[in-house]
Each structure stands twice: as C-alpha cells, then as structure tokens.
Design an enzyme around this catalytic site. Sequence first.
Site, short mmCIF file in Angstrom:
data_model
loop_
_atom_site.label_atom_id
_atom_site.label_comp_id
_atom_site.label_asym_id
_atom_site.label_seq_id
_atom_site.Cartn_x
_atom_site.Cartn_y
_atom_site.Cartn_z
N ARG A 221 -1.90 -1.24 -5.63
CA ARG A 221 -1.87 -2.64 -5.17
C ARG A 221 -1.51 -3.57 -6.33
O ARG A 221 -0.75 -4.54 -6.14
CB ARG A 221 -3.24 -3.00 -4.58
CG ARG A 221 -3.32 -4.40 -4.05
CD ARG A 221 -4.56 -4.67 -3.20
NE ARG A 221 -4.76 -6.08 -3.01
CZ ARG A 221 -5.76 -6.79 -3.53
NH1 ARG A 221 -6.69 -6.21 -4.27
NH2 ARG A 221 -5.83 -8.09 -3.31
N HIS B 248 -0.54 2.05 2.59
CA HIS B 248 -1.92 1.83 3.07
C HIS B 248 -2.61 3.13 3.47
O HIS B 248 -3.75 3.10 3.94
CB HIS B 248 -1.92 0.82 4.24
CG HIS B 248 -1.73 -0.59 3.78
ND1 HIS B 248 -1.41 -1.63 4.61
CD2 HIS B 248 -1.82 -1.13 2.52
CE1 HIS B 248 -1.30 -2.74 3.91
NE2 HIS B 248 -1.54 -2.47 2.64
N TRP C 284 -7.81 2.50 5.93
CA TRP C 284 -6.84 2.75 7.01
C TRP C 284 -6.90 4.21 7.48
O TRP C 284 -6.43 4.53 8.55
CB TRP C 284 -5.42 2.47 6.53
CG TRP C 284 -5.09 1.01 6.36
CD1 TRP C 284 -4.50 0.20 7.28
CD2 TRP C 284 -5.32 0.20 5.21
NE1 TRP C 284 -4.36 -1.06 6.78
CE2 TRP C 284 -4.84 -1.10 5.50
CE3 TRP C 284 -5.88 0.42 3.94
CZ2 TRP C 284 -4.91 -2.16 4.60
CZ3 TRP C 284 -5.95 -0.63 3.04
CH2 TRP C 284 -5.46 -1.90 3.38
N THR C 285 -7.43 5.06 6.60
CA THR C 285 -7.41 6.50 6.89
C THR C 285 -8.77 7.11 6.53
O THR C 285 -9.59 6.48 5.85
CB THR C 285 -6.32 7.23 6.07
OG1 THR C 285 -6.71 7.22 4.70
CG2 THR C 285 -4.96 6.57 6.22
N ASP D 94 0.04 -4.32 9.98
CA ASP D 94 0.27 -2.89 10.22
C ASP D 94 0.83 -2.71 11.64
O ASP D 94 1.82 -2.00 11.84
CB ASP D 94 -1.04 -2.09 10.08
CG ASP D 94 -1.65 -2.19 8.68
OD1 ASP D 94 -0.89 -2.03 7.71
OD2 ASP D 94 -2.86 -2.44 8.58
C1 HEM Z 1 3.35 -5.22 4.63
C2 HEM Z 1 2.65 -6.22 4.14
C3 HEM Z 1 1.30 -6.00 3.48
C4 HEM Z 1 0.17 -6.69 3.74
C5 HEM Z 1 0.02 -7.84 4.70
C6 HEM Z 1 -0.88 -6.10 2.94
C7 HEM Z 1 -2.20 -6.51 2.93
C8 HEM Z 1 -3.24 -5.86 2.30
C9 HEM Z 1 -4.61 -6.25 2.35
C10 HEM Z 1 -5.18 -7.43 3.13
C11 HEM Z 1 -5.31 -5.37 1.59
C12 HEM Z 1 -6.81 -5.35 1.32
C13 HEM Z 1 -7.11 -5.92 -0.08
C14 HEM Z 1 -8.59 -5.85 -0.36
O1 HEM Z 1 -9.36 -6.45 0.39
O2 HEM Z 1 -8.96 -5.19 -1.35
C15 HEM Z 1 -4.37 -4.41 1.06
C16 HEM Z 1 -4.73 -3.34 0.28
C17 HEM Z 1 -3.82 -2.45 -0.23
N1 HEM Z 1 -2.45 -2.56 -0.18
FE1 HEM Z 1 -1.41 -3.78 1.04
N2 HEM Z 1 -0.35 -5.10 2.20
C18 HEM Z 1 0.99 -5.01 2.48
C19 HEM Z 1 1.90 -4.15 1.88
C20 HEM Z 1 1.60 -3.25 0.90
C21 HEM Z 1 2.56 -2.52 0.12
C22 HEM Z 1 4.08 -2.70 0.23
C23 HEM Z 1 1.87 -1.71 -0.73
C24 HEM Z 1 2.37 -0.77 -1.78
C25 HEM Z 1 3.62 -0.34 -1.87
C26 HEM Z 1 0.45 -1.94 -0.48
C27 HEM Z 1 -0.58 -1.26 -1.09
C28 HEM Z 1 -1.92 -1.50 -0.85
C29 HEM Z 1 -2.99 -0.64 -1.35
C30 HEM Z 1 -2.82 0.67 -2.09
C31 HEM Z 1 -4.18 -1.25 -0.95
C32 HEM Z 1 -5.61 -0.73 -1.20
C33 HEM Z 1 -6.20 -1.39 -2.43
C34 HEM Z 1 -7.62 -0.94 -2.74
O3 HEM Z 1 -8.13 0.00 -2.15
O4 HEM Z 1 -8.22 -1.55 -3.62
N3 HEM Z 1 0.34 -2.88 0.49
N4 HEM Z 1 -3.11 -4.74 1.50
#
Ligand code: HEM
Length: 294
Positions: free
Chosen positions: A80, A207, A223-224, A253
């Site tokens: 992230r 995700h 998510w999983t 998603d």
């Molecule tokens: C498509 C649009 C996207 C939206 C709206 C989105 C939104 C979010 C949100 C709301 C979270 C939760 C953050 C938290 O509360 O800690 C999250 C976590 C995360 N996102 Fe996304 N995301 C998007 C795309 C992506 C992309 C493109 C990647 C990487 C290539 C990504 C990788 C991650 C990862 C790995 C987490 C987990 C982080 C953790 O466990 O601390 N996301 N995302």
Amino acid sequence: MAFMVASTLVRSAVRASAAVTARRAFVGARVAARPAAAHIVAATRSSSSVASVRMGMESDLRERLTALYNETPCMPIMVRLAWHDSGTYDKESGTGGPIASIRMKPEIEHDANAGLTVAMDLLEPIKKDFPDVSYADLYQLASVHAIKFSGGPDIPFRFGRQDATEKVVPTPADRLPDADKRMPHLRDIFYRMGFNDAEIVALSGAHTLGRAHKDRSGFDGPWTHVPIKFDNSYFVEITKENPDPALLRLESDMALMDDPDCQALVAKYAADQDAFFEDYSKAHVKLSELGVSF
Ligand code: HEM
C-alpha cells in the site's frame, strides 16, 4: 483457522509500535549491512560494474526485507505504501509518481495515507544502512519483495528513482481513489496515471493482501481468508454470489463488475491464477515506474 492465524498476525503487526518493531527488525536482521562505501566506489567505474554493484545491493536489500517480513508480516502495508507513493502521478503535468514525496508533509497527512508511517518507520533502519538507495527505490522494492515473499509473482525491479525534495510542489489530496465510488471515478483516477480498464482490474487484485482498518480508512476487515498470501482469492471472493460476511467488499471492488469487459477479466482471474499473476506483474511494473526516466 488459517484466517484466524493470518488476521491475528496482520493485526498484531500493525498494532505493534512502529518504533519498537522497527528496532526489533533491525536487531533481528540476519544480514549485517554491507559497507555502503563499497557501492559508492564501485559505482564510479564502468557501467557494467555499476550494474553488478546494483545487483549486489538489490540482493542485500532483499535479504534485509526477508528478515523484516519474517519478523513482522507487514507485507500488505508495504504494497500500500508503494502504491500510494506512485499513485499520485499525473501524466499531463508529469507531477507525482514514485518519488517518495509520501514521506513529506503535507502528503503523508492526506487522509488516504493514514497509517502509512508504520511502513516508513519499519523501513528506516534499512535506509540508514543503505544510504545509496533512494527512499523511492526502497519503497518500491519493499513492495515487489513483499509480493514475492507472500507467494506472488516475481515482479521485475530496477533502481533509478529520484527522491522528491522540499522544493517539489506537493500534489493535491485528491489524487488517490475513494473506496466508496464506482467505475467512473476509478477511470478518472487511473486514466490520469495512464492506465486502462484491464490494468485497473489487475491492480485491484492487490487487495488479495491485507485488510482495512477502522482507525485508518474507516473500513474494516480483510478481502480474503489468508490476507498474507498473494494469490487470486480476491477475485474468487468478489465473484461469489453469496458474499462471506467476514470479508470486505468495497464499492470500488464491486465497481469492477460495472463493465462487461472488466467483469469478464474478474472471472478470468478467479479461474486462472497464472493469468492474473502475468497481467498483475506488468501493471505493477508500470505503476512502480510512472514518470521515471531510468
Ligand atoms: C482501485 C482503487 C483502490 C481503492 C479505492 C483502494 C482502497 C483501499 C482501502 C480503503 C484500504 C484500507 C486501508 C486501511 O484501512 O488500512 C486499502 C488497503 C490496501 N490496498 Fe487498496 N485501494 C485501491 C487500489 C489499490 C491498488 C492499485 C493497490 C496495489 C497495487 C492496493 C493495495 C492495497 C493493500 C495491499 C492494502 C492493505 C493494506 C494493509 O493491510 O495495511 N490498493 N485500499
């Protein structure tokens, strides 16, 4: 059970004080830092010796990252961090991108970046031992290595990103996507970086790792079932007619189902992990190199 263990691990990872965890990771690192000076001296020689020095540095850095991930399963937040650093890119103006501007104010204080200081603090001891590597390269390497460490594809990586300085004009707070919006919004955000619909679908598959946290985004849950494993289960879960109530589905998603071509890709990735890994890898390389001249 696997989910319980995994989510407990992930929860404990992010609950841990960043400073304490970073210190433990530093002390616990099996690989002592190689003398950085050797890299500098050799880098003044021919381009082939520069290449081999970089290969050596990459493998040393990867060993340190492996030690960190063994100690603290912080792989999701590293992915992230790198995405939020590069995802500010605007292809028209050439601003934003993977330049480690995320470590500076006001960017780190943008709501979208809540919690990401945890990831940066964990990487700081590694940065101190490798002064030649830019923060921008370190953040992107930490991400590709996190994906590989979690069972995902071996994503190509190259050094060469320059760190932003205080002189760089900060990017506005609205460059990253909102989780409660659908396809038109995702297109606005990702087309601005130069991506297409297929790449939006592939990248959303990240995700498969990690979870949302109430105190960061306001959303909650993974998510999983095994959020420290990089596989195609994100697509498997979002295509289920009866969603598992324990798992998260953001509007962004489910937006992938708004368009028939995107929906077909989601179904393809749910059925074929190799196809997902191949497309994800390519899209990830592009994301990690937005606007960079190597
Ligand atoms: C498509 C649009 C996207 C939206 C709206 C989105 C939104 C979010 C949100 C709301 C979270 C939760 C953050 C938290 O509360 O800690 C999250 C976590 C995360 N996102 Fe996304 N995301 C998007 C795309 C992506 C992309 C493109 C990647 C990487 C290539 C990504 C990788 C991650 C990862 C790995 C987490 C987990 C982080 C953790 O466990 O601390 N996301 N995302």
